[in-house]
Design an enzyme around this catalytic site. Structure first.
Site, PDB file in Angstrom:
ATOM      1  CD1 TRP A  15      -2.296  -1.651  -0.240  1.00  0.00           C
ATOM      2  CD2 TRP A  15      -3.237  -1.273   1.925  1.00  0.00           C
ATOM      3  NE1 TRP A  15      -3.496  -2.415   0.087  1.00  0.00           N
ATOM      4  CE2 TRP A  15      -3.932  -2.154   1.503  1.00  0.00           C
ATOM      5  CE3 TRP A  15      -3.381  -1.028   3.300  1.00  0.00           C
ATOM      6  CZ2 TRP A  15      -5.055  -2.716   2.000  1.00  0.00           C
ATOM      7  CZ3 TRP A  15      -4.540  -1.525   3.938  1.00  0.00           C
ATOM      8  CH2 TRP A  15      -5.367  -2.234   3.337  1.00  0.00           C
ATOM      9  CE  LYS A  16       4.710   0.768  -4.279  1.00  0.00           C
ATOM     10  NZ  LYS A  16       5.193   1.195  -5.619  1.00  0.00           N
ATOM     11  CG  HIS A 101      10.304  -1.103  -2.691  1.00  0.00           C
ATOM     12  ND1 HIS A 101      10.037  -0.045  -3.490  1.00  0.00           N
ATOM     13  CD2 HIS A 101       8.990  -1.748  -3.232  1.00  0.00           C
ATOM     14  CE1 HIS A 101       9.119  -0.146  -4.571  1.00  0.00           C
ATOM     15  NE2 HIS A 101       8.512  -1.214  -4.315  1.00  0.00           N
ATOM     16  CD  GLU A 103       8.400   2.949  -4.444  1.00  0.00           C
ATOM     17  OE1 GLU A 103       7.828   2.912  -3.424  1.00  0.00           O
ATOM     18  OE2 GLU A 103       7.429   2.801  -5.405  1.00  0.00           O
ATOM     19  N   GLY A 177       4.710   1.739 -10.823  1.00  0.00           N
ATOM     20  CA  GLY A 177       3.902   2.728 -11.141  1.00  0.00           C
ATOM     21  C   GLY A 177       3.774   3.380 -12.438  1.00  0.00           C
ATOM     22  CB  SER A 215       2.532  -1.899 -14.233  1.00  0.00           C
ATOM     23  OG  SER A 215       3.233  -0.377 -14.129  1.00  0.00           O
ATOM     24  N   GLY A 236       1.597  -3.007  -6.167  1.00  0.00           N
ATOM     25  CA  GLY A 236       1.544  -1.652  -5.839  1.00  0.00           C
ATOM     26  C   GLY A 236       0.124  -1.101  -5.997  1.00  0.00           C
ATOM     27  N   GLY A 237      -0.169  -0.175  -6.897  1.00  0.00           N
ATOM     28  CA  GLY A 237      -1.339   0.751  -7.163  1.00  0.00           C
ATOM     29  C   GLY A 237      -2.618  -0.111  -7.290  1.00  0.00           C
TER      30      GLY A 237
HETATM   31  P1  13P Z   1       2.983  -0.836  -9.122  1.00  0.00           P
HETATM   32  O1  13P Z   1       2.082  -2.039  -9.120  1.00  0.00           O
HETATM   33  O2  13P Z   1       2.129   0.507  -8.600  1.00  0.00           O
HETATM   34  O3  13P Z   1       3.775  -0.641 -10.424  1.00  0.00           O
HETATM   35  O4  13P Z   1       4.135  -0.759  -7.846  1.00  0.00           O
HETATM   36  C1  13P Z   1       4.771  -1.800  -7.792  1.00  0.00           C
HETATM   37  C2  13P Z   1       5.497  -1.998  -6.422  1.00  0.00           C
HETATM   38  O5  13P Z   1       6.433  -1.171  -6.420  1.00  0.00           O
HETATM   39  C3  13P Z   1       5.274  -2.936  -5.509  1.00  0.00           C
HETATM   40  O6  13P Z   1       6.160  -3.035  -4.543  1.00  0.00           O
END
Ligand code: 13P
Length: 255
Positions: A15-16, A101, A103, A177, A215, A236-237
């Protein structure tokens, strides 16, 4: 002997830095009532302040598992203002923690030293690390995708050797993302190399999984999860959109 890769497929929601008490409560309620999501192979990586809300659901026998998005590199509790230890994560019911990760690598300059310490801290508290690797677009364009990923793994291999279970998430940075998912052929090729590398480097490891992230959506999850080299997905998203996430969980059930 059965392959260490043969176990069922994992789906991990990341969920970031999103959500509120109200949203998290509502989402956990929905996930707990959905037969495809309320399963032990589904994990939710929540922002730290909301872990305890997930723990309350766990006390009521929720089927999914709790993951954290980060952990302190300091193994022991102490005067480290702002940090959250592996012991604390285990105490609130976490089963797994994301480490490395892209990020964290990009915005917090996390590299070999700090990632190794995090892996060590998690091992001490029997938490499962989800170790993330992945190349940038420039590295892929330069033909350095495998070299980059292999180096990220080699940097922590001595720590991975200590673990009874290893989960590696291949997340190409350019696919995170962006809506640009890696082609099935690229995923297949990278995962095959990763599996080979892990088998060679960790001959004693009982369970290994290589997940794909970047994605993953409701409309591509089924094809990605159908690849025999893919042992799960890190989402993620699309995990914030419960309708999509349910479909991804359903796709994992068919495998
Ligand atoms: P997305 O699914 O938004 O591309 O993010 C992937 C992610 O970073 C999961 O850790």
């Amino acid at each position: 002997m059965s392959s260490p890769f043969s176990a069922g497929k994992l789906v991990i929601a990341n969920w970031k830095m999103h959500g509120s008490v109200t949203q998290v409560r509502a989402a956990l309620s929905v996930l707990s009532q959905d037969s495809a999501c309320n399963q032990s192979h589904i994990m939710i990586a929540l922002p730290t302040p909301y872990l305890l809300l997930a723990n309350e659901w766990q006390q009521q026998q929720a089927g999914w598992q709790i993951a954290a998005q980060d952990v302190s590199s300091f193994a022991e509790d102490g005067a480290f203002t702002g940090e959250v230890s592996a012991r604390m994560l285990a105490d609130v019911g976490c089963r797994a923690v994301l480490v490395g990760h892209s990020e964290r690598r990009q915005y917090f300059a996390e590299g070999q030293q700090v990632l190794s310490k995090k892996l060590k801290a998690l091992a001490q508290h029997h938490l499962l690390p989800i170790f993330c690797v992945g190349e940038s677009f420039a590295q892929r364009e330069a033909g350095l995708a495998w070299q980059t990923v292999e180096q990220q793994l080699d940097e922590v291999m001595p720590l991975l050797k200590e673990l009874p279970q290893v989960v590696v998430a291949y997340e190409p940075v350019w696919a995170i993302g962006t809506g640009k998912v890696a082609s099935l052929a690229d995923v297949e090729e990278m995962h095959t190399q990763l599996q080979k590398k892990l088998l060679h480097s960790l001959p004693a490891c009982a369970t290994m999984r290589v997940l794909y992230g970047g994605s993953v959506k409701a409309d591509n999850a089924e094809a990605i999860l159908a690849l025999p080299q893919v042992d799960g997905v890190l989402v993620g998203g699309a995990s914030l959109d419960l309708g999509q996430f349910k479909k991804i969980c359903q796709a994992s059930e068919k495998r």
